[in-house]
Motif scaffolding. Structure first.
Motif, PDB file in Angstrom:
ATOM      1  N   ALA A 290       5.384  -7.481   4.144  1.00 49.73           N
ATOM      2  CA  ALA A 290       6.245  -6.361   3.786  1.00 49.73           C
ATOM      3  C   ALA A 290       7.167  -6.814   2.657  1.00 49.73           C
ATOM      4  CB  ALA A 290       7.063  -5.896   4.983  1.00 49.73           C
ATOM      5  N   TRP A 291       7.727  -5.852   1.983  1.00 44.14           N
ATOM      6  CA  TRP A 291       8.524  -6.150   0.782  1.00 44.14           C
ATOM      7  C   TRP A 291       9.816  -5.368   0.794  1.00 44.14           C
ATOM      8  CZ3 TRP A 291       6.264  -9.721  -2.439  1.00 44.14           C
ATOM      9  CH2 TRP A 291       4.907  -9.966  -2.223  1.00 44.14           C
TER      10      TRP A 291
ATOM     11  N   GLU B 189       0.825  -1.203   0.000  1.00 42.49           N
ATOM     12  CA  GLU B 189       0.000   0.000   0.000  1.00 42.49           C
ATOM     13  C   GLU B 189       0.867   1.264   0.000  1.00 42.49           C
ATOM     14  OE1 GLU B 189      -0.630  -2.724   1.829  1.00 42.49           O
ATOM     15  OE2 GLU B 189      -2.286  -3.249   0.475  1.00 42.49           O
ATOM     16  N   GLN B 190       1.928   1.214   0.801  1.00 37.00           N
ATOM     17  CA  GLN B 190       2.845   2.369   0.827  1.00 37.00           C
ATOM     18  C   GLN B 190       3.402   2.642  -0.568  1.00 37.00           C
ATOM     19  OE1 GLN B 190       5.542   0.890   3.843  1.00 37.00           O
ATOM     20  NE2 GLN B 190       5.249   2.763   5.041  1.00 37.00           N
ATOM     21  N   LEU B 191       3.806   1.560  -1.230  1.00 36.75           N
ATOM     22  CA  LEU B 191       4.418   1.672  -2.550  1.00 36.75           C
ATOM     23  C   LEU B 191       3.424   2.241  -3.556  1.00 36.75           C
ATOM     24  CD1 LEU B 191       7.060   1.067  -4.005  1.00 36.75           C
ATOM     25  CD2 LEU B 191       6.138  -1.172  -4.606  1.00 36.75           C
ATOM     26  N   LEU B 192       2.210   1.658  -3.595  1.00 34.61           N
ATOM     27  CA  LEU B 192       1.223   2.079  -4.596  1.00 34.61           C
ATOM     28  C   LEU B 192       0.725   3.491  -4.323  1.00 34.61           C
ATOM     29  CD1 LEU B 192      -0.867  -1.114  -5.394  1.00 34.61           C
ATOM     30  CD2 LEU B 192       1.221  -0.234  -6.436  1.00 34.61           C
ATOM     31  N   ALA B 193       0.748   3.904  -3.046  1.00 33.98           N
ATOM     32  CA  ALA B 193       0.302   5.257  -2.730  1.00 33.98           C
ATOM     33  C   ALA B 193       1.262   6.295  -3.301  1.00 33.98           C
ATOM     34  CB  ALA B 193       0.179   5.427  -1.224  1.00 33.98           C
ATOM     35  N   LYS B 194       2.548   5.933  -3.349  1.00 35.14           N
ATOM     36  CA  LYS B 194       3.556   6.896  -3.846  1.00 35.14           C
ATOM     37  C   LYS B 194       3.692   6.848  -5.365  1.00 35.14           C
ATOM     38  CE  LYS B 194       5.596   8.234   0.104  1.00 35.14           C
ATOM     39  NZ  LYS B 194       6.179   9.399   0.623  1.00 35.14           N
TER      40      LYS B 194
END
Lengths: 257, 428
Positions: free
Chosen positions: B359-360, B324-329
């Motif tokens: 996590a990735w 989610e963090q990745l796709l949000a950015k």
């Protein structure tokens, strides 16, 4: 080039589209070997003046002489860069094909370009910095590259007088400088280069002399003498706010040939 | 399919008679020539003028029939067709020059008027039952069954002549079609060459009448060039290729119509030509619809993957990150599937955390990929600032290495001029 005759003379030239005159009574003499700008607002008849010199629009009156002779006698010594929008860039030809078209008039009917013409074309492409895209279809180039293809084709005409119609339209600063350098080289080789141009800022930096036109000739001569606030006002009739500023800058920093 | 029909028409072991062979050869050369000559009509945007000329041929056929005293002599009828076709083109030129009618309206007027006159004349002739008039309507939709070997030879010879003319004046025709202004400025008789090309189109339209008919013969002149353009960026290749497509279309149309009694050739020729066209519009490399669609998709996918890697490289500084963090950015429609591809190709790998959440982090080669992409983008930014034309001419969305494209020497020069510009504009 003969030193006694002027490079380009307009005597009392009038051009009309239908009943509307777009240029009237233009009397203009351009000396040989210089960078000469034809400057004026949109719709002033700049391109028409160029086309009149090239015999592409009929004259309603007056005459044009190039290198002291009528156009028909000196056509092989005249090179031309039309406006970029005048052709279909999706046309199935490569960059080299287009540059080779500059050699067609010299080749005449039926003869095809041979090794000599090909090496000339390669040389002209190199001069404008396009050697690496020689085999590309012309649509796959940026606007500035397309403009330089047209310049290379004109170089391949090996002319003594060059006419360029808005060669800097849509061209970035670096390409512009490159094009101006090639044109300066032509002048150094003793050729006359006549450019329809609209960007007042680069005029003082590169041009030797200009003609200001707005349907009629407003003024002509060395850049510093012509680009005065008064002349600019008469040409642009208040269509530019920065006129005075540019005029003053030109008068102070402009080159006098 | 064509072969199957041909089998129907010519049972096994059956050798086609001399006449059939000659007619086939004649029609093949007509198709070839129509494709070749049509190229300049298409490139010069004169396709519709050819259509007006084609529709005007019927009037000439009828007039020639009456003048010839009711003889069905093909050369005579085609001569009549050519004269009205050229008259129609002349009318187009005159309307354009002396009135303020626009080109498309003028074309529609000339086409409608001449076709109407032609149909009226032919109907009148057939209503009076003038002997020999029975076959005239064949010129409307085309019918090759009635062609004699002598007729076919005339058609073939005329076709080869027009092809020879185009080949001979290829240089001049290409110049005028591409840049008439430049051609005129360098002294070429542009109007003469233009008219000659249009007359050649008129000749091909007339020669194509028996094969395709007045209504559809333009298709034989226009469709093969458009088909050929899909496959090549060179006039020199486009011409023979268009000829080949025209040949195939004409021959298959004739083969099918000869198998079915009373079937006109024209529609079949056009159907064959449009099958070739449809295939080419879909699958041609680079210009084809499929290639364009795939390219657009790949573009979006490649950019999304690149963006995710770039963001991951930044997030990773603070340890593993969530999806989610990745796709949000790095939002975008293609981001989700791009993430899945990165996971599948193991550019991004899962990290086992104590809490058991997903996590990735970047795998080693994913990190290299991301770093290389960031480096290239930074380099391209430099190119854009110092040499805008180079960047605009060469940068593609898959972010190629600028050194590979521009050469190391050019990159060095660009870097130096960028550095010089920075120090010049920086604080003194």
């Amino acid at each position: 080039m003969s030193t006694t005759s002027a490079g380009l003379e307009f005597h009392d030239v009038t051009v009309a589209y239908g009943r509307r005159p777009v240029l009237w009574n233009v009397d203009l003499t351009v000396p040989g070997a210089c960078l000469f700008g034809i400057i004026g607002p949109n719709g002033a008849g700049k391109s028409t003046l160029l086309k009149a010199a090239l015999g592409l629009v009929p004259l309603a009156g007056g005459e044009v002489r190039i290198l002291g002779a009528p156009l028909e006698q000196v056509r092989s010594r005249v090179g031309y860069v039309p406006q970029r929008e005048s052709v279909d860039w999706d046309f199935p030809v490569t960059v080299t094909d287009v540059v080779l078209m500059g050699t067609y008039a010299r080749l005449g009917w039926l003869r095809r370009p041979g090794p000599r013409e090909r090496s000339l074309a390669a040389e002209c492409l190199d001069r404008v910095g396009l050697a690496d895209v020689a085999d590309r279809q012309i649509g796959r180039l940026s606007g500035g590259q397309q403009q330089r293809v047209f310049l290379a084709r004109a170089l391949a005409q090996q002319a003594d007088v060059y006419f360029l119609d808005e060669p800097m339209a849509g061209v970035d600063a670096r390409s512009q400088e490159r094009i101006f350098r090639v044109l300066s080289d032509l002048r150094a080789e003793g050729r006359l280069v006549v450019i329809v141009h609209h960007d007042l800022r680069s005029v003082a930096e590169w041009f030797d002399a200009v003609a200001l036109i707005d349907m009629r000739l407003v003024a002509t001569g060395p850049v510093a003498e012509v680009l005065t606030p008064e002349n600019l006002r008469r040409t642009y009739a208040g269509r530019l706010d920065v006129l005075d500023e540019i005029g003053r800058a030109v008068a102070e920093g402009g080159r006098t040939p | 399919m064509i072969l199957a029909v041909a089998d129907m028409a010519f049972p096994a072991g059956w050798i086609p008679p001399y006449n059939t062979l000659v007619v086939a050869a004649g029609v093949a050369s007509v198709g070839f020539a129509a494709g070749v000559v049509g190229c300049f009509a298409v490139l010069r945007r004169r396709a519709l003028a050819g259509d007006a000329a084609a529709h005007a041929t019927l009037l000439g056929v009828g007039l020639a029939f009456l003048l010839g005293g009711g003889r069905r002599d093909l050369p005579l009828l085609l001569g009549g067709a050519l004269s009205t076709a050229i008259a129609a083109l002349l009318a187009l030129v005159l309307i354009g020059r002396w009135t303020r009618t626009r080109d498309d309206a003028a074309t529609a007027i000339v086409l409608g008027v001449s076709f109407g006159a032609g149909i009226t004349l032919l109907s009148g002739i057939s209503a009076r039952g003038i002997p020999g008039s029975a076959g005239l309507e064949q010129f409307l939709l085309g019918h090759t069954a009635g062609l004699t070997a002598a007729d076919a030879m005339i058609l073939g010879a005329l076709s080869l002549l027009t092809v020879a003319l185009v080949a001979l004046f290829l240089k001049e025709s290409t110049l005028v079609a591409f840049d008439p202004l430049f051609a005129a400025a360098s002294g070429w008789p542009v109007t003469l060459i233009d008219y000659a090309l249009v007359v050649l189109v008129a000749v091909m339209v007339v020669v194509g009448l028996p094969a395709a008919g007045a209504v559809l013969v333009t298709a034989l002149v226009v469709i093969p060039p458009v088909t050929a353009r899909q496959w090549t960026d060179s006039v020199g290749v486009m011409l023979p290729l268009a000829g080949l497509f025209g040949l195939v279309a004409a021959l298959s149309g004739v083969a099918v119509s000869s198998a079915v009694p009373r079937m006109p050739t024209g529609p079949l020729v056009v159907i064959a030509a449009s099958i070739l066209l449809t295939i080419s519009l879909l699958i041609a490399p680079r210009r084809g619809g499929l290639a364009r669609w795939l390219r657009a998709r790949r573009t979006v996918a490649a950019w999304a993957e690149g963006r995710l890697l770039e963001v991951a490289l930044r997030l990773e500084v603070q340890g593993p990150f969530t999806r989610e963090q990745l796709l949000a950015k790095a939002p975008g429609a293609a981001a989700d599937s791009a993430f899945k591809r990165l996971v599948r190709s193991a550019a991004i790998e899962p990290v086992v955390t104590r809490a058991g959440t997903h996590a990735w982090r970047l795998a080693v080669w994913g990190r290299e990929l991301a770093a290389e992409r960031s480096r290239r983008l930074a380099a391209w930014t430099e190119v854009l600032e110092a040499a805008r034309e180079d960047a605009r001419g060469h940068l593609t969305i898959d972010v190629p290495s600028p050194e590979a494209i521009l050469g190391a020497a050019r990159m060095k020069a660009i870097r130096e001029s960028a550095a010089a510009a920075r120090s010049a504009s920086g604080p003194a």
